[in-house]
Design an enzyme around this catalytic site. Structure first.
Site, short mmCIF file in Angstrom:
data_model
loop_
_atom_site.label_atom_id
_atom_site.label_comp_id
_atom_site.label_asym_id
_atom_site.label_seq_id
_atom_site.Cartn_x
_atom_site.Cartn_y
_atom_site.Cartn_z
N VAL A 80 33.11 13.76 14.55
CA VAL A 80 33.22 13.95 16.01
C VAL A 80 34.51 13.32 16.50
O VAL A 80 34.86 12.46 15.79
CB VAL A 80 31.99 13.43 16.63
CG1 VAL A 80 30.76 14.24 16.45
CG2 VAL A 80 31.63 11.98 16.38
N SER A 81 34.96 13.79 17.54
CA SER A 81 36.15 13.29 17.87
C SER A 81 36.18 12.01 18.88
O SER A 81 37.11 11.29 19.10
CB SER A 81 36.85 14.46 19.08
OG SER A 81 37.04 15.74 18.37
#
Length: 180
Positions: free
Chosen positions: A8-9
């Protein structure tokens, strides 16, 4: 062996859904991280997954954009995997499987489309910012340092290092505020 990779970012996002999907797909090991996807070289868990993979293994991701965000990174990563004799599979895009010729073609097409979409998104964002600036609505980020407060504390005999600690800012910012 199937080796999962989840990403995930931002730290506020959750890896649970990706991890569960990878385990359900049969991944024996899952490497996960919270890191921007722009540069593959900066992603330690991805590098660890690639290092752990042996000839005949397959790296599995839930979505293609979790693996690479640029066509260049995608091709570099796939070349690395191919050089090790490791396959690549994507769960959301079922046709993406480098262990088959059709899967390789599908992957190349989807990688080009993903890169194109990222470029369009950046272009639209830049246009929006330019328009907002032109209309006077875009002022940038508001100041996070109260220069008057910094000068007041310094006037009370508090050292720049102590001021930085009290206000939660860097010492360089304190010196910059004092010089302004």
């Amino acid at each position: 062996m199937l080796i999962g990779y989840a990403r995930v970012s931002t730290t506020g996002q959750d890896l649970t859904v990706q991890g569960e999907a990878l385990r359900a797909a049969g991944c024996e090991q899952v490497y996960a991280e919270k890191k921007s996807g722009r540069q593959a070289a900066d992603r330690l868990a991805l590098n660890d997954a690639i290092k752990a993979a042996r000839a005949g293994d397959i790296i599995v991701v839930t979505r293609l954009d979790r693996f690479a965000r640029s066509t260049q990174d995608l091709h570099n990563l796939l070349a690395t995997l191919e050089g090790k004799g490791v396959g690549f599979r994507c769960l959301a895009q079922a046709g993406v499987d480098t262990t088959t010729p059709t899967g390789k073609l599908t992957l190349a097409i989807l990688g080009a489309v993903a890169s194109f979409e990222a470029d369009l998104r950046a272009e639209r964002q830049a246009e929006g910012i330019a328009r907002a600036k032109q209309e006077g609505r875009y002022k940038g980020r508001s100041a996070s340092i109260d220069y008057a407060k910094v000068r007041k504390l310094h006037g009370q005999g508090i050292s720049p290092t102590e001021i930085a600690g009290l206000l939660g800012i860097g010492r360089t910012s304190v010196y910059r505020a004092l010089a302004a």
